[in-house]
Design a protein around this motif. Sequence first.
Motif, PDB file in Angstrom:
ATOM      1  N   HIS A 324     -27.240  46.306   9.431  1.00 49.65           N
ATOM      2  CA  HIS A 324     -28.078  45.740   8.371  1.00 49.65           C
ATOM      3  C   HIS A 324     -27.313  45.680   7.057  1.00 49.65           C
ATOM      4  O   HIS A 324     -27.909  45.620   5.990  1.00 49.65           O
ATOM      5  CB  HIS A 324     -29.344  46.589   8.190  1.00 49.65           C
ATOM      6  CG  HIS A 324     -30.235  46.598   9.393  1.00 49.65           C
ATOM      7  ND1 HIS A 324     -31.270  45.708   9.559  1.00 49.65           N
ATOM      8  CD2 HIS A 324     -30.223  47.383  10.500  1.00 49.65           C
ATOM      9  CE1 HIS A 324     -31.878  45.954  10.708  1.00 49.65           C
ATOM     10  NE2 HIS A 324     -31.260  46.966  11.297  1.00 49.65           N
ATOM     11  N   TYR A 325     -25.990  45.712   7.131  1.00 45.98           N
ATOM     12  CA  TYR A 325     -25.183  45.749   5.905  1.00 45.98           C
ATOM     13  C   TYR A 325     -25.473  44.518   5.050  1.00 45.98           C
ATOM     14  O   TYR A 325     -25.571  43.405   5.541  1.00 45.98           O
ATOM     15  CB  TYR A 325     -23.697  45.807   6.236  1.00 45.98           C
ATOM     16  CG  TYR A 325     -22.817  45.946   5.011  1.00 45.98           C
ATOM     17  CD1 TYR A 325     -22.106  44.853   4.522  1.00 45.98           C
ATOM     18  CD2 TYR A 325     -22.740  47.156   4.335  1.00 45.98           C
ATOM     19  CE1 TYR A 325     -21.313  44.978   3.392  1.00 45.98           C
ATOM     20  CE2 TYR A 325     -21.950  47.285   3.210  1.00 45.98           C
ATOM     21  CZ  TYR A 325     -21.234  46.192   2.739  1.00 45.98           C
ATOM     22  OH  TYR A 325     -20.460  46.315   1.618  1.00 45.98           O
ATOM     23  N   GLY A 326     -25.606  44.738   3.778  1.00 48.48           N
ATOM     24  CA  GLY A 326     -25.919  43.649   2.867  1.00 48.48           C
ATOM     25  C   GLY A 326     -27.389  43.569   2.541  1.00 48.48           C
ATOM     26  O   GLY A 326     -27.781  42.916   1.579  1.00 48.48           O
ATOM     27  N   THR A 327     -28.219  44.243   3.347  1.00 45.70           N
ATOM     28  CA  THR A 327     -29.662  44.227   3.080  1.00 45.70           C
ATOM     29  C   THR A 327     -30.110  45.496   2.382  1.00 45.70           C
ATOM     30  O   THR A 327     -31.254  45.592   1.960  1.00 45.70           O
ATOM     31  CB  THR A 327     -30.452  44.074   4.390  1.00 45.70           C
ATOM     32  OG1 THR A 327     -30.196  45.207   5.222  1.00 45.70           O
ATOM     33  CG2 THR A 327     -30.047  42.808   5.120  1.00 45.70           C
ATOM     34  N   TYR A 328     -29.234  46.493   2.289  1.00 41.36           N
ATOM     35  CA  TYR A 328     -29.598  47.755   1.654  1.00 41.36           C
ATOM     36  C   TYR A 328     -29.068  47.813   0.226  1.00 41.36           C
ATOM     37  O   TYR A 328     -27.865  47.659  -0.008  1.00 41.36           O
ATOM     38  CB  TYR A 328     -29.018  48.942   2.420  1.00 41.36           C
ATOM     39  CG  TYR A 328     -29.532  49.105   3.828  1.00 41.36           C
ATOM     40  CD1 TYR A 328     -30.891  49.220   4.086  1.00 41.36           C
ATOM     41  CD2 TYR A 328     -28.642  49.158   4.894  1.00 41.36           C
ATOM     42  CE1 TYR A 328     -31.352  49.385   5.381  1.00 41.36           C
ATOM     43  CE2 TYR A 328     -29.094  49.329   6.195  1.00 41.36           C
ATOM     44  CZ  TYR A 328     -30.453  49.431   6.431  1.00 41.36           C
ATOM     45  OH  TYR A 328     -30.910  49.588   7.708  1.00 41.36           O
ATOM     46  N   SER A 329     -29.960  48.037  -0.706  1.00 38.73           N
ATOM     47  CA  SER A 329     -29.529  48.358  -2.062  1.00 38.73           C
ATOM     48  C   SER A 329     -29.490  49.879  -2.162  1.00 38.73           C
ATOM     49  O   SER A 329     -29.618  50.580  -1.160  1.00 38.73           O
ATOM     50  CB  SER A 329     -30.514  47.773  -3.081  1.00 38.73           C
ATOM     51  OG  SER A 329     -31.759  48.458  -3.004  1.00 38.73           O
ATOM     52  N   GLY A 330     -29.339  50.385  -3.349  1.00 33.54           N
ATOM     53  CA  GLY A 330     -29.305  51.837  -3.490  1.00 33.54           C
ATOM     54  C   GLY A 330     -30.646  52.430  -3.857  1.00 33.54           C
ATOM     55  O   GLY A 330     -30.716  53.612  -4.218  1.00 33.54           O
ATOM     56  N   ASN A 331     -31.734  51.642  -3.754  1.00 34.48           N
ATOM     57  CA  ASN A 331     -33.020  52.205  -4.167  1.00 34.48           C
ATOM     58  C   ASN A 331     -33.666  53.009  -3.039  1.00 34.48           C
ATOM     59  O   ASN A 331     -33.250  52.945  -1.883  1.00 34.48           O
ATOM     60  CB  ASN A 331     -33.959  51.114  -4.694  1.00 34.48           C
ATOM     61  CG  ASN A 331     -34.319  50.084  -3.634  1.00 34.48           C
ATOM     62  OD1 ASN A 331     -34.528  50.429  -2.474  1.00 34.48           O
ATOM     63  ND2 ASN A 331     -34.387  48.818  -4.030  1.00 34.48           N
ATOM     64  N   VAL A 332     -34.695  53.752  -3.406  1.00 31.22           N
ATOM     65  CA  VAL A 332     -35.305  54.694  -2.473  1.00 31.22           C
ATOM     66  C   VAL A 332     -36.035  53.975  -1.341  1.00 31.22           C
ATOM     67  O   VAL A 332     -36.027  54.441  -0.195  1.00 31.22           O
ATOM     68  CB  VAL A 332     -36.270  55.635  -3.230  1.00 31.22           C
ATOM     69  CG1 VAL A 332     -36.915  56.622  -2.264  1.00 31.22           C
ATOM     70  CG2 VAL A 332     -35.534  56.393  -4.321  1.00 31.22           C
ATOM     71  N   VAL A 333     -36.636  52.829  -1.641  1.00 33.83           N
ATOM     72  CA  VAL A 333     -37.334  52.085  -0.595  1.00 33.83           C
ATOM     73  C   VAL A 333     -36.365  51.686   0.511  1.00 33.83           C
ATOM     74  O   VAL A 333     -36.697  51.742   1.703  1.00 33.83           O
ATOM     75  CB  VAL A 333     -38.027  50.836  -1.180  1.00 33.83           C
ATOM     76  CG1 VAL A 333     -38.580  49.966  -0.057  1.00 33.83           C
ATOM     77  CG2 VAL A 333     -39.144  51.237  -2.123  1.00 33.83           C
ATOM     78  N   ASP A 334     -35.143  51.310   0.132  1.00 35.20           N
ATOM     79  CA  ASP A 334     -34.168  50.919   1.147  1.00 35.20           C
ATOM     80  C   ASP A 334     -33.674  52.112   1.961  1.00 35.20           C
ATOM     81  O   ASP A 334     -33.297  51.962   3.128  1.00 35.20           O
ATOM     82  CB  ASP A 334     -32.984  50.200   0.494  1.00 35.20           C
ATOM     83  CG  ASP A 334     -33.274  48.723   0.261  1.00 35.20           C
ATOM     84  OD1 ASP A 334     -34.346  48.269   0.697  1.00 35.20           O
ATOM     85  OD2 ASP A 334     -32.445  48.032  -0.356  1.00 35.20           O
ATOM     86  N   LEU A 335     -33.649  53.290   1.352  1.00 33.85           N
ATOM     87  CA  LEU A 335     -33.329  54.481   2.138  1.00 33.85           C
ATOM     88  C   LEU A 335     -34.397  54.697   3.204  1.00 33.85           C
ATOM     89  O   LEU A 335     -34.080  54.983   4.367  1.00 33.85           O
ATOM     90  CB  LEU A 335     -33.234  55.714   1.234  1.00 33.85           C
ATOM     91  CG  LEU A 335     -33.095  57.066   1.957  1.00 33.85           C
ATOM     92  CD1 LEU A 335     -31.880  57.079   2.881  1.00 33.85           C
ATOM     93  CD2 LEU A 335     -33.025  58.212   0.949  1.00 33.85           C
TER      94      LEU A 335
END
Length: 382
Positions: A324-335
């Motif tokens: 899923h690389y490229g779809t994750y930012s560093g925010n908590v929802v993405d974690l």
Amino acid sequence: MDDQEEVFNFAKDEYERNESHDKVIGPMVCCYSLSFDSNISEESYKGFLYFKRNGKPIPVTFVKVDGVDGKDAASRAELIFHTTYGVSDDVVLRPRRHLFIKQKHFAKIPDDIEMRKGVWCVCYDRFEPLDKVKLPIRTPDDRPEDFWRISIRNLIHGVRNIHAEGLYHGGLNELSNFVFVDEMLKIINIERSLADLSTTREQNERKKKDIIDLRTMLDSWFKKILGSNYLWEECNSFLKFFDHAEHLNYHNFVEKLASHPFLLSSEERMGMFASYYRKCYQVNTRQDVEDAFESSDFDKFKSWNRIEVLGSMDKFMKEVYDNHYGTYSGNVVDLLSYLRNLYSHYHQSNALAVNIVDVDRGVQKLFAGFLELLHQHLCIDP
């Protein structure tokens, strides 16, 4: 033997007075034996019941009952017997009977010792006191051993069931009210009724106190067993969660406490990420999730996908991330999204042959405390 002789006479009289063709009345007599130390005051005595001469002895434990708060020992023993016997829950050890025990006269035994004066006891199946149990509590990766994880959950639900029967314990902060029998942790000596409290508020406060008393007992027990090794972050998180009792109604408090991550299996823990992720997109819970992630408690999980974190991932975790690389930012929802995907890929990719315990262990290593924060912030009543 005076007390037992009265029982014999009562049974004899009832038998002789029986004039009913469809009622059967008869005596049930047993012999008991136990050992005691005349030099100390003991809280319980190991012994046996016998129901016939040369019969097989039944191992039991006699728990001594003292008088308290103006109530004599005889009345308390009878009350504890009937109240505890009436609770139908596996976490409660039901007693066999209550009885008065007194050693006969021996010239070498002073008449003023406790057993010569006589003691009231409640008789239970043979058990080991909790403070004699030496089962390991903590796994090498800081999880509770399965026995304790399951036992604590059962205790929480068991106390709730005691309350559902209109009773409360009032002494669950004391180790002496917990015993080990048949490879289970059980509660003894219930004697209090919620009906004796005048208001619903008092009843709810008493029920909550029973649950909070469990925390006191567990804290004391863990300290005793672990000693200097009691610096246990996951356990501390669980015990601190009891403090949220004042913010939750009784029902929700019990249910959320029993579902705390500390008490869950690896499969259940990983499954919680999927459950919380769904809350992000449900109309009635979306705002709760957004508000929770605004808390400063989650600050340490922002920028969670830093290079050093990615470099510490094991092969399976990194493969799921790269998918899923490229779809994750560093925010908590993405974690949360990543951890949900991790759980989903585990079930979808049997070829990887990854153990769910190892997956859970990897998550705990890199994102320790994240699941506990989700549970805390999304379980408090609005």
